[in-house]
Design an enzyme around this catalytic site. Structure first.
Site, PDB file in Angstrom:
ATOM      1  N   ASP A  11       6.314   7.301 -20.942  1.00 26.22           N
ATOM      2  CA  ASP A  11       6.242   8.480 -21.815  1.00 26.22           C
ATOM      3  C   ASP A  11       4.921   8.655 -22.572  1.00 26.22           C
ATOM      4  OD1 ASP A  11       8.852   8.629 -20.946  1.00 26.22           O
ATOM      5  OD2 ASP A  11       9.745   8.330 -22.914  1.00 26.22           O
ATOM      6  N   LYS A  87      12.513  11.207 -16.115  1.00 26.96           N
ATOM      7  CA  LYS A  87      13.788  10.786 -16.683  1.00 26.96           C
ATOM      8  C   LYS A  87      14.213  11.775 -17.756  1.00 26.96           C
ATOM      9  CE  LYS A  87      11.884   7.609 -20.192  1.00 26.96           C
ATOM     10  NZ  LYS A  87      12.246   8.276 -21.431  1.00 26.96           N
ATOM     11  N   CYS A 120      12.325   4.457 -26.172  1.00 24.08           N
ATOM     12  CA  CYS A 120      12.276   4.334 -24.708  1.00 24.08           C
ATOM     13  C   CYS A 120      11.696   3.006 -24.243  1.00 24.08           C
ATOM     14  CB  CYS A 120      11.509   5.513 -24.117  1.00 24.08           C
ATOM     15  SG  CYS A 120      12.326   7.094 -24.502  1.00 24.08           S
TER      16      CYS A 120
END
Length: 183
Positions: A11, A87, A120
Site C-alpha cells: 500500500d 486487495k 495492513c
C-alpha cells in the site's frame, strides 16, 4: 528446504503522502527506505510483489479505484516483471491470489515494508507467519499515523514502536533498512 525470498511492498500509494486523502507521518521517508530495499531486490533479480489497496466500500475517502490517490507512489512504482496484487481488505492474503503466487513460486521468506504499520502491514505479517512464511519487517520503510482511543491520542511514533515491538517477537524479525542491507 531451500529458502527463497521475495519483497512485499504494501500500500505505498499516493493517498498516504502529502496532499493525499489520508497522509501518514513519515510516508516520504519510509518510501525512500523502501526504494533502497527495492533497488537491492531488483539488482539481485529477486521477486518483488506490490500490494495495492482499492477501497470499494461505499463512502470510501481514499484509495478509491481509478483515482491518482490509489496509484502506487513513484518512489516504488512497479517495473515490468514485478507482480501487482490488488486487495480490498487490510490482510493482503484475504480474497487475493497472493498465497497461491508465493507457493507456486517457492517463496519461503518475505521481506515486508509498507503502510500503514498498524493496519495492513500488521495484518499481512501475522497472516504470512500463520501460513508458514519467515518474515522480516523493515521498520523504517513503514509508516503510520496518530490514532485515538478513549479520548486519548496515541502519537504515530508510539503506534509505530508498539506495533513493530509486537511483531518482533513471534511474527517477524524487525530490522532497519541499514541492518537489512548490511547482512
Amino acid at each position: 528446504m531451500e529458502t527463497k525470498k521475495a519483497l512485499l511492498i504494501i500500500d505505498m500509494q499516493n493517498d498516504y503522502f502529502e496532499y493525499g486523502a489520508n497522509p501518514l507521518t513519515g510516508s516520504l521517508e519510509a518510501s525512500l527506505k523502501a526504494k533502497e530495499i527495492l533497488e537491492a531486490f531488483r539488482k539481485d533479480s529477486l521477486p518483488v510483489i506490490h500490494i495495492q489497496h482499492l477501497s470499494v466500500r461505499p463512502g470510501s475517502t481514499f484509495f478509491v479505484p481509478n483515482t491518482a490517490g490509489a496509484e502506487i507512489h513513484k518512489n516504488v512504482f512497479p517495473v515490468d516483471g514485478e507482480r501487482v496484487i490488488t486487495k480490498n481488505y487490510p490482510n493482503s492474503f484475504r480474497e487475493t491470489p497472493l498465497l497461491d503466487y508465493l507457493i507456486s513460486n517457492g517463496i519461503t521468506d518475505l521481506v515486508i515494508c509498507g503502510m500503514m504499520t498498524h493496519m495492513c502491514v500488521d495484518a499481512t505479517t501475522r497472516a504470512a507467519k500463520d501460513f508458514g512464511f519467515n518474515c522480516i519487517v523493515i521498520s523504517d520503510a513503514c509508516a503510520t499515523k496518530d490514532l485515538e482511543i478513549q479520548a486519548q491520542t496515541v502519537s504515530a511514533k508510539d503506534v509505530q514502536y508498539a506495533f513493530l515491538a509486537a511483531l518482533d517477537y513471534f511474527y517477524s524479525t524487525v530490522k532497519t533498512t541499514r541492518e537489512y542491507l548490511a547482512q
